[in-house]
Design a protein around this motif. Structure first.
Motif, PDB file in Angstrom:
ATOM      1  N   THR A  46       2.517  -5.407   7.768  1.00 22.45           N
ATOM      2  CA  THR A  46       2.673  -4.983   6.380  1.00 22.45           C
ATOM      3  C   THR A  46       1.317  -4.910   5.683  1.00 22.45           C
ATOM      4  OG1 THR A  46       2.917  -7.227   5.546  1.00 22.45           O
ATOM      5  CG2 THR A  46       4.941  -6.089   6.226  1.00 22.45           C
ATOM      6  N   PHE A  47       1.328  -4.378   4.476  1.00 25.50           N
ATOM      7  CA  PHE A  47       0.107  -4.308   3.680  1.00 25.50           C
ATOM      8  C   PHE A  47      -0.394  -5.694   3.291  1.00 25.50           C
ATOM      9  CE2 PHE A  47       1.484   0.063   3.174  1.00 25.50           C
ATOM     10  CZ  PHE A  47       0.278   0.730   3.347  1.00 25.50           C
ATOM     11  N   ARG A 104       2.762  -1.052   6.995  1.00 19.82           N
ATOM     12  CA  ARG A 104       1.544  -0.259   7.112  1.00 19.82           C
ATOM     13  C   ARG A 104       1.408   0.365   8.502  1.00 19.82           C
ATOM     14  NH1 ARG A 104      -3.956  -1.145   4.556  1.00 19.82           N
ATOM     15  NH2 ARG A 104      -5.272   0.270   5.728  1.00 19.82           N
ATOM     16  N   THR A 105       1.638  -0.441   9.562  1.00 18.79           N
ATOM     17  CA  THR A 105       1.451   0.015  10.936  1.00 18.79           C
ATOM     18  C   THR A 105       2.655  -0.353  11.797  1.00 18.79           C
ATOM     19  OG1 THR A 105      -0.903  -0.474  10.655  1.00 18.79           O
ATOM     20  CG2 THR A 105      -0.159  -0.033  12.888  1.00 18.79           C
ATOM     21  N   LYS A 133       1.960   5.039  11.022  1.00 20.77           N
ATOM     22  CA  LYS A 133       1.198   4.284  10.025  1.00 20.77           C
ATOM     23  C   LYS A 133       1.202   5.012   8.692  1.00 20.77           C
ATOM     24  CE  LYS A 133      -3.264   6.184  11.428  1.00 20.77           C
ATOM     25  NZ  LYS A 133      -4.600   5.855  11.920  1.00 20.77           N
ATOM     26  N   ARG A 134       0.784   4.286   7.661  1.00 17.40           N
ATOM     27  CA  ARG A 134       0.611   4.893   6.346  1.00 17.40           C
ATOM     28  C   ARG A 134      -0.654   4.324   5.725  1.00 17.40           C
ATOM     29  NH1 ARG A 134       5.921   3.881   3.302  1.00 17.40           N
ATOM     30  NH2 ARG A 134       6.684   2.584   4.956  1.00 17.40           N
ATOM     31  N   LYS A 135      -1.313   5.124   4.888  1.00 14.00           N
ATOM     32  CA  LYS A 135      -2.593   4.729   4.312  1.00 14.00           C
ATOM     33  C   LYS A 135      -2.453   3.807   3.120  1.00 14.00           C
ATOM     34  CE  LYS A 135      -5.175   8.680   5.924  1.00 14.00           C
ATOM     35  NZ  LYS A 135      -6.073   9.752   5.617  1.00 14.00           N
ATOM     36  N   ASN A 136      -1.426   4.028   2.319  1.00 15.16           N
ATOM     37  CA  ASN A 136      -1.202   3.171   1.153  1.00 15.16           C
ATOM     38  C   ASN A 136       0.298   3.042   0.913  1.00 15.16           C
ATOM     39  OD1 ASN A 136      -0.312   5.277  -0.805  1.00 15.16           O
ATOM     40  ND2 ASN A 136      -2.368   6.079  -0.431  1.00 15.16           N
ATOM     41  N   PRO A 137       0.722   2.077   0.129  1.00 21.54           N
ATOM     42  CA  PRO A 137       2.166   1.841  -0.056  1.00 21.54           C
ATOM     43  C   PRO A 137       2.934   3.019  -0.652  1.00 21.54           C
ATOM     44  CG  PRO A 137       0.902  -0.034  -0.834  1.00 21.54           C
ATOM     45  CD  PRO A 137      -0.084   1.042  -0.519  1.00 21.54           C
TER      46      PRO A 137
END
Length: 77
Positions: free
Chosen positions: A22-23, A53-54, A65-69
């Motif tokens: 997670t973030f 996040r990953t 994945k994602r760069k930001n929430p």
């Protein structure tokens, strides 16, 4: 025929992922619809989906994945 998926959905995680991060930096093992933290705490995968996040598979390869929430969870090629 090649599929151009634009996002990695909740059910993709439940069926393909081995673990997620997670973030906040927490790591969870994925067991079906459950996310199991290293200390044994369990949460429903749906409740942490937007904090993920990953996403990694059983061979520890990043599969999404994602760069930001606020962005979509996207598959990695």
């Amino acid at each position: 025929m090649k599929s151009n998926k634009k996002h990695f959905a909740y059910y993709d995680i439940a069926s393909q992922a081995d673990n997620v991060k997670t973030f906040e930096g927490k790591r969870y093992d994925v067991r079906g619809i459950w996310a199991v933290e290293r200390h044994g705490t369990t949460e429903k995968l749906a409740s942490i989906y937007y904090r993920i996040r990953t996403v990694k598979d059983d061979q520890f390869r990043t599969i999404a994945k994602r760069k930001n929430p606020m962005s979509e969870l996207k598959p990695v090629k």
